[in-house]
Scaffold this motif. Structure first.
Motif, mmCIF file in Angstrom:
data_model
loop_
_atom_site.group_PDB
_atom_site.id
_atom_site.type_symbol
_atom_site.label_atom_id
_atom_site.label_comp_id
_atom_site.label_asym_id
_atom_site.label_seq_id
_atom_site.Cartn_x
_atom_site.Cartn_y
_atom_site.Cartn_z
ATOM 1 N N UNK A 196 0.308 -7.936 11.715
ATOM 2 C CA UNK A 196 -0.233 -7.292 10.520
ATOM 3 C C UNK A 196 -0.484 -5.815 10.797
ATOM 4 N N UNK A 197 -0.569 -5.050 9.758
ATOM 5 C CA UNK A 197 -0.872 -3.626 9.837
ATOM 6 C C UNK A 197 -2.359 -3.477 10.131
ATOM 7 N N UNK A 198 -2.680 -3.111 11.352
ATOM 8 C CA UNK A 198 -4.073 -3.031 11.782
ATOM 9 C C UNK A 198 -4.774 -1.759 11.306
ATOM 10 N N UNK A 199 -4.077 -0.900 10.569
ATOM 11 C CA UNK A 199 -4.756 0.269 10.001
ATOM 12 C C UNK A 199 -5.608 -0.127 8.797
ATOM 13 N N UNK A 200 -5.419 -1.359 8.324
ATOM 14 C CA UNK A 200 -6.249 -1.896 7.240
ATOM 15 C C UNK A 200 -7.284 -2.838 7.835
ATOM 16 N N UNK A 201 -8.487 -2.778 7.310
ATOM 17 C CA UNK A 201 -9.575 -3.637 7.759
ATOM 18 C C UNK A 201 -9.848 -4.684 6.696
ATOM 19 N N UNK A 202 -9.723 -5.936 7.089
ATOM 20 C CA UNK A 202 -10.047 -7.032 6.176
ATOM 21 C C UNK A 202 -11.565 -7.115 6.080
ATOM 22 N N UNK A 203 -12.104 -7.033 4.860
ATOM 23 C CA UNK A 203 -13.558 -6.995 4.680
ATOM 24 C C UNK A 203 -14.125 -8.245 4.010
ATOM 25 N N UNK A 204 -13.294 -9.253 3.785
ATOM 26 C CA UNK A 204 -13.818 -10.500 3.250
ATOM 27 C C UNK A 204 -13.057 -10.990 2.040
ATOM 28 N N UNK A 205 -13.679 -11.967 1.378
ATOM 29 C CA UNK A 205 -13.066 -12.500 0.162
ATOM 30 C C UNK A 205 -14.165 -12.781 -0.845
ATOM 31 N N UNK A 206 -13.728 -12.902 -2.090
ATOM 32 C CA UNK A 206 -14.651 -13.220 -3.177
ATOM 33 C C UNK A 206 -13.930 -14.081 -4.191
ATOM 34 N N UNK A 207 -14.704 -14.732 -5.042
ATOM 35 C CA UNK A 207 -14.160 -15.605 -6.072
ATOM 36 C C UNK A 207 -14.404 -14.956 -7.431
ATOM 37 N N UNK A 227 -0.411 -8.868 5.865
ATOM 38 C CA UNK A 227 0.464 -8.381 6.935
ATOM 39 C C UNK A 227 0.865 -6.928 6.704
ATOM 40 N N UNK A 228 1.070 -6.592 5.439
ATOM 41 C CA UNK A 228 1.605 -5.270 5.115
ATOM 42 C C UNK A 228 0.988 -4.753 3.818
ATOM 43 N N UNK A 229 -0.334 -4.526 3.820
ATOM 44 C CA UNK A 229 -0.961 -4.047 2.578
ATOM 45 C C UNK A 229 -0.477 -2.638 2.235
ATOM 46 N N UNK A 258 10.262 -8.977 -4.320
ATOM 47 C CA UNK A 258 10.570 -10.413 -4.323
ATOM 48 C C UNK A 258 10.552 -10.995 -2.914
ATOM 49 N N UNK A 259 10.903 -10.192 -1.932
ATOM 50 C CA UNK A 259 10.862 -10.637 -0.537
ATOM 51 C C UNK A 259 9.434 -11.027 -0.154
ATOM 52 N N UNK A 260 8.490 -10.142 -0.382
ATOM 53 C CA UNK A 260 7.099 -10.406 -0.010
ATOM 54 C C UNK A 260 6.512 -11.566 -0.808
ATOM 55 N N UNK A 261 6.731 -11.588 -2.114
ATOM 56 C CA UNK A 261 6.196 -12.688 -2.931
ATOM 57 C C UNK A 261 6.863 -14.003 -2.582
ATOM 58 N N UNK A 262 8.145 -13.955 -2.257
ATOM 59 C CA UNK A 262 8.841 -15.175 -1.857
ATOM 60 C C UNK A 262 8.320 -15.723 -0.541
ATOM 61 N N UNK A 321 10.235 -6.081 12.395
ATOM 62 C CA UNK A 321 10.261 -5.307 13.640
ATOM 63 C C UNK A 321 10.965 -3.979 13.400
ATOM 64 N N UNK A 322 11.953 -4.003 12.536
ATOM 65 C CA UNK A 322 12.699 -2.801 12.177
ATOM 66 C C UNK A 322 11.935 -1.967 11.146
ATOM 67 N N UNK A 323 11.343 -2.638 10.141
ATOM 68 C CA UNK A 323 10.585 -1.981 9.076
ATOM 69 C C UNK A 323 9.400 -2.879 8.737
ATOM 70 N N UNK A 324 8.193 -2.527 9.193
ATOM 71 C CA UNK A 324 7.035 -3.418 9.023
ATOM 72 C C UNK A 324 6.550 -3.604 7.585
ATOM 73 N N UNK A 325 6.897 -2.673 6.706
ATOM 74 C CA UNK A 325 6.416 -2.760 5.319
ATOM 75 C C UNK A 325 7.435 -3.530 4.476
ATOM 76 N N UNK A 326 6.986 -4.642 3.911
ATOM 77 C CA UNK A 326 7.887 -5.467 3.099
ATOM 78 C C UNK A 326 8.612 -4.633 2.049
ATOM 79 N N UNK A 327 7.874 -3.767 1.346
ATOM 80 C CA UNK A 327 8.464 -3.040 0.226
ATOM 81 C C UNK A 327 9.561 -2.071 0.666
#
Length: 176
Positions: free
Chosen positions: A15-26, A70-72, A80-84, A135-141
């Motif tokens: 995953x892209x570690x430059x982003x910090x996961x801060x939790x979840x909510x409903x 993984x790639x925010x 479609x690649x990422x959603x798939x 590995x070649x391009x970490x960003x899905x988009x």
């Protein structure tokens, strides 16, 4: 979530570690990842109210949304690649963890799911082709159709082109 993140990083790359996961909510509405304005590169998972009441719903939604961790990307819609990949993984993980049938793929995700399933079938690496691509391009988009075709040369070009196209739930049809 720890099990999911360990597994998807092994399968699909780190995953892209430059982003910090801060939790979840409903919240009401669809599950998605959210970027709070209060912090740089903070990302939050929003799950549905049904996920707060039903463990199996939470498992399914969390598995899907973790793939997006993984790639925010702020301001760039998923392709479609990422959603798939997210849909494929959520359904696979759900089956293995709950021993239940997850049901039908929702219509707006079906074409992306089927395209990913086809890609996995055309690749000797199966789902790990995503790791090779990332590995070649970490960003899905930013993964290009030509890159996909290098790793799965027998995949129809129309399918590779579909995979890199912006995901649009209002017109999910694929041309193969």
């Amino acid at each position: 979530m720890s099990e999911i993140m360990t597994e998807i990083e092994e399968l699909f790359g780190p995953r892209d570690r430059s982003f910090t996961f801060v939790g979840f909510e409903f919240l009401p509405g669809r599950p998605h990842i959210f970027y709070p304005a209060s912090g740089n590169n903070h990302v939050l998972i929003r799950l549905t109210m049904a996920a707060s009441e039903f463990w199996n719903t939470a498992v399914h939604e969390l598995a899907h949304e973790c793939v997006h961790l993984l790639s925010p990307v702020i301001g760039t819609p998923a392709n479609n690649l990422e959603e798939g990949v997210a849909t494929w993984y959520a359904f696979d993980f759900y089956r293995r963890v709950t021993n239940l049938d997850p049901g039908e793929i929702p219509a707006d995700y079906k074409a992306a799911y089927e395209a990913i399933s086809s890609l996995f079938g055309y690749s000797e690496q199966g789902p790990k082709i995503i790791r090779q691509l990332r590995e070649e391009e970490p960003r899905f988009y930013a993964i290009a159709a030509d890159s996909i075709l290098r790793f799965a040369p027998n995949l129809p070009k129309t399918l590779a082109d579909f995979l890199v196209r912006k995901w649009d739930s209002s017109s999910p049809d694929v041309v193969v």
